[in-house]
Design an enzyme around this catalytic site. Structure first.
Site, PDB file in Angstrom:
ATOM      1  N   PRO A  60       0.839  -1.208   0.000  1.00 25.65           N
ATOM      2  CA  PRO A  60       0.000   0.000   0.000  1.00 25.65           C
ATOM      3  C   PRO A  60       0.870   1.253   0.000  1.00 25.65           C
ATOM      4  O   PRO A  60       1.760   1.388   0.828  1.00 25.65           O
ATOM      5  CB  PRO A  60      -0.809  -0.109   1.290  1.00 25.65           C
ATOM      6  N   GLU A  61       0.626   2.123  -0.963  1.00 23.66           N
ATOM      7  CA  GLU A  61       1.351   3.386  -1.052  1.00 23.66           C
ATOM      8  C   GLU A  61       0.336   4.512  -0.854  1.00 23.66           C
ATOM      9  O   GLU A  61      -0.802   4.244  -0.490  1.00 23.66           O
ATOM     10  CB  GLU A  61       2.060   3.477  -2.416  1.00 23.66           C
ATOM     11  N   ARG A  99       2.404 -10.735   6.503  1.00 19.73           N
ATOM     12  CA  ARG A  99       3.865 -10.621   6.594  1.00 19.73           C
ATOM     13  C   ARG A  99       4.346  -9.915   7.854  1.00 19.73           C
ATOM     14  O   ARG A  99       5.558  -9.743   8.029  1.00 19.73           O
ATOM     15  CB  ARG A  99       4.421  -9.949   5.338  1.00 19.73           C
ATOM     16  N   HIS A 110      -4.179 -14.483  10.354  1.00 29.88           N
ATOM     17  CA  HIS A 110      -3.254 -13.349  10.494  1.00 29.88           C
ATOM     18  C   HIS A 110      -3.951 -12.072  10.951  1.00 29.88           C
ATOM     19  O   HIS A 110      -3.525 -10.971  10.598  1.00 29.88           O
ATOM     20  CB  HIS A 110      -2.489 -13.066   9.202  1.00 29.88           C
TER      21      HIS A 110
END
Length: 280
Positions: A2-3, A115, A96
């Site tokens: 995500p940017e 992650r 997660h």
DNA sequence: AGCATCACCTGGCTGC
DNA sequence: TGCAGCCAGGTGATGC
């Protein structure tokens, strides 16, 4: 992944879904998401507080609390915030899921991050502009503050580092990552491996314009959702800007401008996609 | 100071 | 089919 455009899309979702809501309960399940403070401290600082604002700086989400502190969230590679409305049928927790925030309207904010690079912390040290001290290293946010060429010139001149390295350096410009750096370089026809200091003033002006144009377009498309690590917004919807990518992930495909094949370069340890024919 | 490299982590892909 | 090995990525630490 995500940017800035993806984080801005999530911010807009948070503005309508959680601002004004009070936090009833916080559950920290993973052991890596909260690392600048203890999970107990994060819970203590959040429980009972109300969200007063949803802001963003670069790729950081800033949720202002009613006691003046700020909840800072960074999604990093694979972090995903989900808003789950209250009511009878609540979906099961995804694998997660590392943080759960229960709100006074029965809804939940869930943080899912395979992650585990993503991060949450509460900052009480806020400067006059509302920015937590931990984020004072960030450069200009092009969407919030614009990006005039006059800002970039002194930050590029005499630099040997590549354009891509400088664009993704959060101290220079806040919010650009690998995908948008490649798309921005393509848009202004500059090679991502050009040393920053090799640009003339015309090229810096083109670059500054391309940053604004590409980010604005991507925000309008609610960001990019790739097949790997599919980004989704707060309500679970996909962005569509990946359909407009000209170079990122398109090695060997024909350039949309000149038809020559897109190539994948290695810049440092990372790849960069560009058209070696029409980017100079 | 500026630049390069590494560590962190897991899912998905490739090649055997 | 099963498995080993690699790759992706943002950031901060480390080393030169």
């Amino acid at each position: 992944m995500p940017e800035l455009p993806e984080v801005e899309t999530v911010r807009r979702g948070l503005e309508s879904a959680v601002v004004g809501r009070r936090i009833c309960e916080v559950e920290v399940r993973g052991h890596r998401t909260v690392r600048r403070q203890t999970p107990a401290e994060l819970k203590r600082r959040l429980t009972g507080r109300r969200f007063e604002a949803a802001r963003r700086r670069g790729k950081f989400l800033l949720l202002g609390l009613d006691d003046g502190a700020v909840l800072v969230i960074h999604l990093r590679m694979s972090g995903q915030l989900l808003h789950v409305a209250g009511g009878a049928e609540r979906p099961e927790l995804a694998k997660h899921t590392h943080v759960l925030v229960s709100l006074d309207d029965g809804a939940q904010l869930r943080f899912v991050d395979p992650r585990t690079f993503g991060e949450w912390f509460v900052s009480c040290d806020i400067d006059g502009r509302g920015i937590p001290r931990e984020l004072c290293h960030l450069g200009r946010d092009p969407f919030l503050e614009g990006l005039p060429a006059s800002y970039l010139v002194p930050r590029l001149e005499r630099r040997r580092a590549s354009l891509k390295a400088l664009l993704t350096d959060q101290r220079v410009v806040a919010g650009i990552g690998s995908i948008y750096a490649d798309e921005i370089c393509f848009r202004c026809s500059l090679r991502p491996d050009r040393p920053g200091g090799s640009l003339d003033s015309t090229e810096v002006t083109l670059l500054a314009g391309a940053v604004q144009t590409v980010l604005n377009e991507a925000i309008r498309s609610h960001g990019s959702s790739l097949t790997d690590l599919g980004y989704r917004d707060l309500e679970g919807d996909l962005g569509t800007y990946q359909e407009s990518h000209c170079v990122y992930g398109r090695a060997t495909e024909p350039c949309v401008r000149c038809g020559h094949p897109i190539t994948r370069l290695k810049i440092g340890a990372r790849s960069a996609y560009c058209c070696e024919w029409c980017q100079r």
